[in-house]
Design a protein around this motif. Sequence first.
Motif, mmCIF file in Angstrom:
data_model
loop_
_atom_site.group_PDB
_atom_site.id
_atom_site.type_symbol
_atom_site.label_atom_id
_atom_site.label_comp_id
_atom_site.label_asym_id
_atom_site.label_seq_id
_atom_site.Cartn_x
_atom_site.Cartn_y
_atom_site.Cartn_z
ATOM 1 N N VAL A 62 0.858 -1.184 0.000
ATOM 2 C CA VAL A 62 0.000 0.000 0.000
ATOM 3 C C VAL A 62 0.894 1.234 0.000
ATOM 4 O O VAL A 62 1.962 1.234 0.614
ATOM 5 N N ASP A 63 0.451 2.276 -0.683
ATOM 6 C CA ASP A 63 1.199 3.529 -0.766
ATOM 7 C C ASP A 63 0.759 4.431 0.384
ATOM 8 O O ASP A 63 -0.384 4.869 0.431
ATOM 9 N N LEU A 64 1.669 4.688 1.303
ATOM 10 C CA LEU A 64 1.388 5.566 2.438
ATOM 11 C C LEU A 64 2.129 6.887 2.236
ATOM 12 O O LEU A 64 3.171 7.135 2.817
ATOM 13 N N GLY A 65 1.600 7.717 1.359
ATOM 14 C CA GLY A 65 2.209 9.023 1.104
ATOM 15 C C GLY A 65 3.576 8.926 0.442
ATOM 16 O O GLY A 65 4.511 9.586 0.872
ATOM 17 N N GLY A 66 3.692 8.103 -0.588
ATOM 18 C CA GLY A 66 4.959 7.967 -1.296
ATOM 19 C C GLY A 66 5.865 6.884 -0.752
ATOM 20 O O GLY A 66 6.906 6.596 -1.318
ATOM 21 N N CYS A 67 5.497 6.280 0.344
ATOM 22 C CA CYS A 67 6.296 5.210 0.948
ATOM 23 C C CYS A 67 5.454 3.928 0.912
ATOM 24 O O CYS A 67 4.357 3.887 1.469
#
Length: 145
Positions: A104-109
């Motif tokens: 999952v993408d958590l703000g670019g991470c």
Amino acid sequence: GDSIEASIPTQHLDRFMTQLVENSVYYLTYFRVEVNFNDTLATFNPHKIIFIEKTEVATTESSLIHRYGLTLMPANEIMNCNAGSNHLVDVVGVVTAMHQEFNVDLGGCFNSVLNIELTDLSGKLEVALYGFFIDEFQKMFSDCF
């Protein structure tokens, strides 16, 4: 309930680090009380204690204070709870399902997520494990895979 969350601000950690020991019970004096509105609640008390510079800590063996502030909550109560259960620290149940790990993408991470299902006598609970906790979970159950 009869439990309350306590928080020590960073500037006071050095002072209290040597005074507090896990699994001990304390009397506290001189502290601030605030509304406990976090998504991650250690207790369901609507308030929390904040240590301040004048806070005093004394060990006690009083039988009036529960030594291990552990309260088990059934899965159906967690599922019906609106406040404070967005992020649970510890859950107990029988693992009845495990889904495919995904990113999952958590703000670019990007972070790995593993959803598992826990069941107790009252119902089922979906739990999401992230990063390090996926590895720990898989190590515990390595003989089962």
